[in-house]
Design a protein around this motif. Sequence first.
Motif, PDB file in Angstrom:
ATOM      1  N   MET A 286      -4.707 -18.732  -9.014  1.00  0.00           N
ATOM      2  CA  MET A 286      -6.094 -19.114  -9.277  1.00  0.00           C
ATOM      3  C   MET A 286      -6.468 -20.389  -8.523  1.00  0.00           C
ATOM      4  SD  MET A 286      -6.787 -16.536 -10.976  1.00  0.00           S
ATOM      5  CE  MET A 286      -8.509 -16.934 -11.247  1.00  0.00           C
ATOM      6  N   ARG A 287      -5.511 -21.301  -8.364  1.00  0.00           N
ATOM      7  CA  ARG A 287      -5.785 -22.531  -7.625  1.00  0.00           C
ATOM      8  C   ARG A 287      -5.984 -22.265  -6.132  1.00  0.00           C
ATOM      9  NH1 ARG A 287      -1.306 -24.710  -8.266  1.00  0.00           N
ATOM     10  NH2 ARG A 287      -0.468 -24.577  -6.149  1.00  0.00           N
ATOM     11  N   GLU A 288      -5.137 -21.399  -5.576  1.00  0.00           N
ATOM     12  CA  GLU A 288      -5.206 -21.108  -4.145  1.00  0.00           C
ATOM     13  C   GLU A 288      -6.219 -20.017  -3.802  1.00  0.00           C
ATOM     14  OE1 GLU A 288      -1.225 -20.179  -3.015  1.00  0.00           O
ATOM     15  OE2 GLU A 288      -0.487 -22.240  -3.297  1.00  0.00           O
ATOM     16  N   GLY A 289      -6.583 -19.218  -4.812  1.00  0.00           N
ATOM     17  CA  GLY A 289      -7.565 -18.162  -4.576  1.00  0.00           C
ATOM     18  C   GLY A 289      -7.013 -16.972  -3.820  1.00  0.00           C
ATOM     19  N   VAL A 290      -5.700 -16.792  -3.839  1.00  0.00           N
ATOM     20  CA  VAL A 290      -5.051 -15.701  -3.103  1.00  0.00           C
ATOM     21  C   VAL A 290      -3.905 -15.135  -3.928  1.00  0.00           C
ATOM     22  CG1 VAL A 290      -3.776 -15.041  -1.033  1.00  0.00           C
ATOM     23  CG2 VAL A 290      -5.588 -16.747  -0.865  1.00  0.00           C
ATOM     24  N   VAL A 291      -3.805 -13.812  -3.985  1.00  0.00           N
ATOM     25  CA  VAL A 291      -2.659 -13.167  -4.616  1.00  0.00           C
ATOM     26  C   VAL A 291      -1.935 -12.347  -3.557  1.00  0.00           C
ATOM     27  CG1 VAL A 291      -4.035 -11.144  -5.368  1.00  0.00           C
ATOM     28  CG2 VAL A 291      -1.852 -11.675  -6.485  1.00  0.00           C
ATOM     29  N   LYS A 292      -0.628 -12.525  -3.464  1.00  0.00           N
ATOM     30  CA  LYS A 292       0.182 -11.813  -2.483  1.00  0.00           C
ATOM     31  C   LYS A 292       0.831 -10.609  -3.153  1.00  0.00           C
ATOM     32  CE  LYS A 292       1.226 -16.061   0.076  1.00  0.00           C
ATOM     33  NZ  LYS A 292       2.303 -16.979   0.536  1.00  0.00           N
ATOM     34  N   ILE A 293       0.447  -9.430  -2.698  1.00  0.00           N
ATOM     35  CA  ILE A 293       0.942  -8.196  -3.309  1.00  0.00           C
ATOM     36  C   ILE A 293       1.756  -7.406  -2.289  1.00  0.00           C
ATOM     37  CG2 ILE A 293       0.320  -6.038  -4.434  1.00  0.00           C
ATOM     38  CD1 ILE A 293      -2.168  -7.344  -5.492  1.00  0.00           C
ATOM     39  N   GLY A 294       2.985  -7.068  -2.662  1.00  0.00           N
ATOM     40  CA  GLY A 294       3.855  -6.306  -1.789  1.00  0.00           C
ATOM     41  C   GLY A 294       3.695  -4.810  -2.011  1.00  0.00           C
ATOM     42  N   SER A 295       3.516  -4.071  -0.913  1.00  0.00           N
ATOM     43  CA  SER A 295       3.421  -2.610  -0.961  1.00  0.00           C
ATOM     44  C   SER A 295       4.093  -2.029   0.268  1.00  0.00           C
ATOM     45  CB  SER A 295       1.966  -2.130  -1.032  1.00  0.00           C
ATOM     46  OG  SER A 295       1.359  -2.499  -2.244  1.00  0.00           O
ATOM     47  N   GLY A 296       4.617  -0.821   0.135  1.00  0.00           N
ATOM     48  CA  GLY A 296       5.194  -0.135   1.281  1.00  0.00           C
ATOM     49  C   GLY A 296       4.107   0.453   2.160  1.00  0.00           C
ATOM     50  N   ASN A 297       4.507   1.031   3.273  1.00  0.00           N
ATOM     51  CA  ASN A 297       3.523   1.655   4.160  1.00  0.00           C
ATOM     52  C   ASN A 297       4.022   2.967   4.764  1.00  0.00           C
ATOM     53  OD1 ASN A 297       5.382   0.826   6.067  1.00  0.00           O
ATOM     54  ND2 ASN A 297       4.002  -0.589   7.130  1.00  0.00           N
ATOM     55  N   ASN A 298       5.059   3.556   4.151  1.00  0.00           N
ATOM     56  CA  ASN A 298       5.592   4.801   4.709  1.00  0.00           C
ATOM     57  C   ASN A 298       5.964   5.820   3.643  1.00  0.00           C
ATOM     58  OD1 ASN A 298       7.884   3.706   3.609  1.00  0.00           O
ATOM     59  ND2 ASN A 298       9.004   3.480   5.533  1.00  0.00           N
ATOM     60  N   THR A 299       5.285   5.730   2.476  1.00  0.00           N
ATOM     61  CA  THR A 299       5.616   6.628   1.377  1.00  0.00           C
ATOM     62  C   THR A 299       4.355   7.296   0.831  1.00  0.00           C
ATOM     63  OG1 THR A 299       7.411   5.100   0.797  1.00  0.00           O
ATOM     64  CG2 THR A 299       6.893   6.809  -0.797  1.00  0.00           C
ATOM     65  N   PRO A 300       3.807   8.260   1.557  1.00  0.00           N
ATOM     66  CA  PRO A 300       2.641   8.961   1.034  1.00  0.00           C
ATOM     67  C   PRO A 300       3.027   9.787  -0.202  1.00  0.00           C
ATOM     68  CG  PRO A 300       3.494  10.083   3.000  1.00  0.00           C
ATOM     69  CD  PRO A 300       4.250   8.787   2.869  1.00  0.00           C
ATOM     70  N   PRO A 301       2.130   9.910  -1.174  1.00  0.00           N
ATOM     71  CA  PRO A 301       0.750   9.421  -1.204  1.00  0.00           C
ATOM     72  C   PRO A 301       0.606   8.043  -1.843  1.00  0.00           C
ATOM     73  CG  PRO A 301       1.143  10.855  -3.054  1.00  0.00           C
ATOM     74  CD  PRO A 301       2.426  10.824  -2.284  1.00  0.00           C
ATOM     75  N   MET A 302       1.736   7.386  -2.155  1.00  0.00           N
ATOM     76  CA  MET A 302       1.664   6.100  -2.834  1.00  0.00           C
ATOM     77  C   MET A 302       1.215   4.987  -1.902  1.00  0.00           C
ATOM     78  SD  MET A 302       2.400   7.256  -5.733  1.00  0.00           S
ATOM     79  CE  MET A 302       2.270   5.723  -6.633  1.00  0.00           C
ATOM     80  N   ASN A 303       1.766   4.952  -0.695  1.00  0.00           N
ATOM     81  CA  ASN A 303       1.411   3.915   0.281  1.00  0.00           C
ATOM     82  C   ASN A 303       1.824   4.381   1.670  1.00  0.00           C
ATOM     83  OD1 ASN A 303       4.401   2.997   0.490  1.00  0.00           O
ATOM     84  ND2 ASN A 303       3.926   2.696  -1.669  1.00  0.00           N
ATOM     85  N   TYR A 304       0.890   4.371   2.621  1.00  0.00           N
ATOM     86  CA  TYR A 304       1.200   4.861   3.962  1.00  0.00           C
ATOM     87  C   TYR A 304       0.082   4.505   4.934  1.00  0.00           C
ATOM     88  CZ  TYR A 304      -2.041   8.722   2.824  1.00  0.00           C
ATOM     89  OH  TYR A 304      -3.144   9.460   2.468  1.00  0.00           O
ATOM     90  N   ILE A 305       0.347   4.721   6.207  1.00  0.00           N
ATOM     91  CA  ILE A 305      -0.673   4.544   7.256  1.00  0.00           C
ATOM     92  C   ILE A 305      -1.231   5.914   7.578  1.00  0.00           C
ATOM     93  CG2 ILE A 305      -1.133   3.665   9.563  1.00  0.00           C
ATOM     94  CD1 ILE A 305      -0.211   1.516   7.597  1.00  0.00           C
ATOM     95  N   ASP A 306      -2.549   6.095   7.415  1.00  0.00           N
ATOM     96  CA  ASP A 306      -3.135   7.416   7.655  1.00  0.00           C
ATOM     97  C   ASP A 306      -3.381   7.669   9.134  1.00  0.00           C
ATOM     98  OD1 ASP A 306      -5.495   6.110   8.378  1.00  0.00           O
ATOM     99  OD2 ASP A 306      -6.516   6.537   6.486  1.00  0.00           O
ATOM    100  N   GLU A 307      -3.956   8.825   9.444  1.00  0.00           N
ATOM    101  CA  GLU A 307      -4.156   9.225  10.842  1.00  0.00           C
ATOM    102  C   GLU A 307      -5.115   8.308  11.589  1.00  0.00           C
ATOM    103  OE1 GLU A 307      -6.910  11.541   8.115  1.00  0.00           O
ATOM    104  OE2 GLU A 307      -4.767  11.012   8.193  1.00  0.00           O
ATOM    105  N   ASN A 308      -5.906   7.538  10.854  1.00  0.00           N
ATOM    106  CA  ASN A 308      -6.842   6.601  11.490  1.00  0.00           C
ATOM    107  C   ASN A 308      -6.288   5.180  11.569  1.00  0.00           C
ATOM    108  OD1 ASN A 308      -8.915   8.592  11.768  1.00  0.00           O
ATOM    109  ND2 ASN A 308      -9.357   8.368   9.584  1.00  0.00           N
ATOM    110  N   GLY A 309      -5.021   5.031  11.181  1.00  0.00           N
ATOM    111  CA  GLY A 309      -4.401   3.714  11.254  1.00  0.00           C
ATOM    112  C   GLY A 309      -4.681   2.821  10.061  1.00  0.00           C
ATOM    113  N   ASN A 310      -5.244   3.391   8.997  1.00  0.00           N
ATOM    114  CA  ASN A 310      -5.558   2.607   7.802  1.00  0.00           C
ATOM    115  C   ASN A 310      -4.391   2.607   6.818  1.00  0.00           C
ATOM    116  OD1 ASN A 310      -8.322   2.126   8.605  1.00  0.00           O
ATOM    117  ND2 ASN A 310      -8.753   4.252   8.045  1.00  0.00           N
ATOM    118  N   TRP A 311      -4.124   1.456   6.251  1.00  0.00           N
ATOM    119  CA  TRP A 311      -3.099   1.332   5.220  1.00  0.00           C
ATOM    120  C   TRP A 311      -3.727   1.786   3.913  1.00  0.00           C
ATOM    121  CZ3 TRP A 311      -0.306  -3.988   4.114  1.00  0.00           C
ATOM    122  CH2 TRP A 311       0.866  -3.748   3.363  1.00  0.00           C
ATOM    123  N   THR A 312      -3.223   2.873   3.353  1.00  0.00           N
ATOM    124  CA  THR A 312      -3.893   3.486   2.218  1.00  0.00           C
ATOM    125  C   THR A 312      -2.880   4.025   1.220  1.00  0.00           C
ATOM    126  OG1 THR A 312      -5.629   5.072   1.603  1.00  0.00           O
ATOM    127  CG2 THR A 312      -4.059   5.762   3.316  1.00  0.00           C
ATOM    128  N   GLY A 313      -3.375   4.666   0.180  1.00  0.00           N
ATOM    129  CA  GLY A 313      -2.523   5.260  -0.832  1.00  0.00           C
ATOM    130  C   GLY A 313      -2.899   4.802  -2.232  1.00  0.00           C
TER     131      GLY A 313
END
Length: 290
Positions: free
Chosen positions: A34-61
């Motif tokens: 709350m002091r810094e105004g930023v939350v750092k959240i870790g997520s994968g990017n290669n496990t569809p449908p939970m987290n992945y890069i789609d055909e348009n290059g977007n990090w989604t899931g």
Amino acid sequence: MRKGIVFIFCLIIASILLTACGTVKQESILDKVMREGVVKIGSGNNTPPMNYIDENGNWTGFDLELSAAIAERLGVKLERVVVDNKTRISYLANGTVDMVVSNLSHTRSRDEQIDYVEPPYLWTGKIAYAKKGKFKNLTDLAGKRIAVDQGSNAYIAIQQEIEKVNGAKPEIQTFQSSAECFLALKQDKVDAFTQDSVIIAGVAGKEGVEYEAIGGIYSPGLYGIGVPPNDSKWRDKISFILQDLMRDGTYDKIYDKWFGPDGKFPLQPSAKPVLPKESFGENNLYVWPD
């Protein structure tokens, strides 16, 4: 004599100061975020449908949308950090991320290292996946080559499941991602691939028509949001936000988009957690539909 008394006095003062410093309460991650105004959240990017890069290059899931909703409720900027099965826990431990939303199963061994937000946000179960008609039961995989994603608890679970019935061990081969596991299966480098059913559905996609689950679900589990240990103020804050998202329909909208009957990857209804109408913690924590 006087020097000795002064020395002892200094030792006493130093001891008091050290004790005082040790009892200073460490700042909660919530206060820092709350002091810094930023939350750092870790997520994968290669496990569809939970987290992945789609055909348009977007990090989604699903994980990405759920974590975005949490950050929005916190009212802070979201900084995404890429994690994988090997770094999810260590990044929480060393403070690289404030939480992990990345198909993280709640296991006893992990619970000794991190804390989990309540309630879990998805039910899942592991399956062994192979070409149609090749195997009938999990026990048929004794001595066979099985692909497993590095860092997945399926590594132990599949061996235990086979050994407790058959007594013989399978040959486990690890790969960097679930996509690589499925590729190895398609290329006949392994006989089967094991992972959570929702992940296999996402990785296999349309090609899944040529493959099937062997013997149904084994090792059922729950996906939960991981947070650093021993910070109840932060854990409870994220727990309450998740519960609010479930109550007001926000979670339902995200879930239905990905896993509902008309979603991208439809799941059985029992995959979805449902909170009771009464206040969380007053009676039941949460329920799973039959």
